[in-house]
Scaffold this motif. Structure first.
Motif, mmCIF file in Angstrom:
data_model
loop_
_atom_site.group_PDB
_atom_site.id
_atom_site.type_symbol
_atom_site.label_atom_id
_atom_site.label_comp_id
_atom_site.label_asym_id
_atom_site.label_seq_id
_atom_site.Cartn_x
_atom_site.Cartn_y
_atom_site.Cartn_z
ATOM 1 N N MET A 262 0.796 -1.208 0.000
ATOM 2 C CA MET A 262 0.000 0.000 0.000
ATOM 3 C C MET A 262 0.836 1.270 0.000
ATOM 4 S SD MET A 262 -3.045 1.050 -0.361
ATOM 5 C CE MET A 262 -4.083 -0.357 -0.080
ATOM 6 N N VAL B 14 -4.249 3.430 5.909
ATOM 7 C CA VAL B 14 -3.078 2.552 5.844
ATOM 8 C C VAL B 14 -1.890 3.344 5.296
ATOM 9 C CG1 VAL B 14 -2.076 0.508 4.744
ATOM 10 C CG2 VAL B 14 -4.408 0.415 5.640
ATOM 11 N N CYS B 15 -2.115 4.082 4.212
ATOM 12 C CA CYS B 15 -1.020 4.866 3.610
ATOM 13 C C CYS B 15 -0.446 5.885 4.589
ATOM 14 C CB CYS B 15 -1.508 5.594 2.367
ATOM 15 S SG CYS B 15 -1.802 4.511 0.978
ATOM 16 N N CYS C 265 -0.728 -4.673 2.934
ATOM 17 C CA CYS C 265 -2.119 -4.531 3.358
ATOM 18 C C CYS C 265 -2.892 -5.682 2.733
ATOM 19 C CB CYS C 265 -2.641 -3.196 2.867
ATOM 20 S SG CYS C 265 -4.404 -2.968 3.010
ATOM 21 N N TRP D 257 -6.417 -5.648 6.815
ATOM 22 C CA TRP D 257 -5.324 -5.849 7.764
ATOM 23 C C TRP D 257 -4.159 -4.995 7.319
ATOM 24 C CZ3 TRP D 257 -0.346 -7.158 6.690
ATOM 25 C CH2 TRP D 257 0.490 -7.344 7.796
ATOM 26 N N ASP D 258 -3.478 -4.389 8.300
ATOM 27 C CA ASP D 258 -2.225 -3.697 8.020
ATOM 28 C C ASP D 258 -1.277 -3.940 9.183
ATOM 29 O OD1 ASP D 258 -2.236 -1.421 10.011
ATOM 30 O OD2 ASP D 258 -4.016 -0.839 8.882
ATOM 31 N N SER D 259 -0.035 -3.538 9.022
ATOM 32 C CA SER D 259 1.000 -3.826 10.023
ATOM 33 C C SER D 259 1.090 -2.787 11.119
ATOM 34 C CB SER D 259 2.362 -3.953 9.328
ATOM 35 O OG SER D 259 2.675 -2.739 8.676
ATOM 36 N N GLY E 156 0.191 -5.934 13.845
ATOM 37 C CA GLY E 156 -0.732 -4.970 13.264
ATOM 38 C C GLY E 156 -2.141 -5.051 13.811
#
Length: 163
Positions: free
Chosen positions: A30, A76-77, A84, A100-102, A140
């Motif tokens: 992402m 997310v960005c 992502c 989902w993201d970290s 995440g």
């Protein structure tokens, strides 16, 4: 950088189990250029759900789903750039969107302030979704929302949350 992978799946309804569940997933690396690809992924998924699953998806529901994914991807960005995962699932008249993201920081809605420039994404998501949930993961976080695909449904959006 871009779309890393996709999977496709349709679970046909078992006898007596109701309509089929249509699901798809994509992984993105992402960055700001990928937000439109995530929106396109949602648009194509809902179009495929119409043709493969025979599901009625009103244009308004498709527009709302793309808006929600755009807002989640933007977060997310801004706050967790990198990989992502986006999962989409239509089950009956509801669309589930899971991202989902970290990033370890959970999203927090700030009080409404029409004079504030920016930081309205979560307010928008809460206003149009029937449910909103965020969970910490070992790495995440996972945000899950559900959107009604039914025309004229009186379901209430998720509204303000304690996040």
């Amino acid at each position: 950088m871009g779309l890393l992978a996709t999977t496709h799946g349709t679970e046909q309804g078992r006898p007596g189990s109701g309509p089929a569940v249509v699901a798809d997933s994509a992984a993105f690396d992402m960055d700001s250029e990928q937000i439109c690809r995530a929106r396109d992924f949602v648009r194509q998924f809902l179009s495929d759900a119409r043709s493969r699953g025979g599901l009625d998806v009103p244009a308004r529901a498709s527009d709302i789903a793309q808006l929600v994914v755009s807002e989640l991807a933007t977060n997310v960005c801004k706050y967790a750039p990198g990989p992502c995962l986006l999962d989409l699932e239509v089950d009956g008249g509801m669309l589930g969107i899971t991202m989902w993201d970290s990033g370890a920081v959970l999203p927090a809605a700030v009080g409404a302030d029409p004079a504030r420039a920016g930081q309205h994404g979560l307010e928008i998501v809460l206003a149009v979704c029937q449910s909103f949930e965020v969970r910490r993961e070992p790495v995440g976080k996972r945000v899950r929302v559900r959107i009604s695909l039914l025309e004229g449904q009186n379901a209430e959006p998720a509204g303000p949350t304690p996040w």
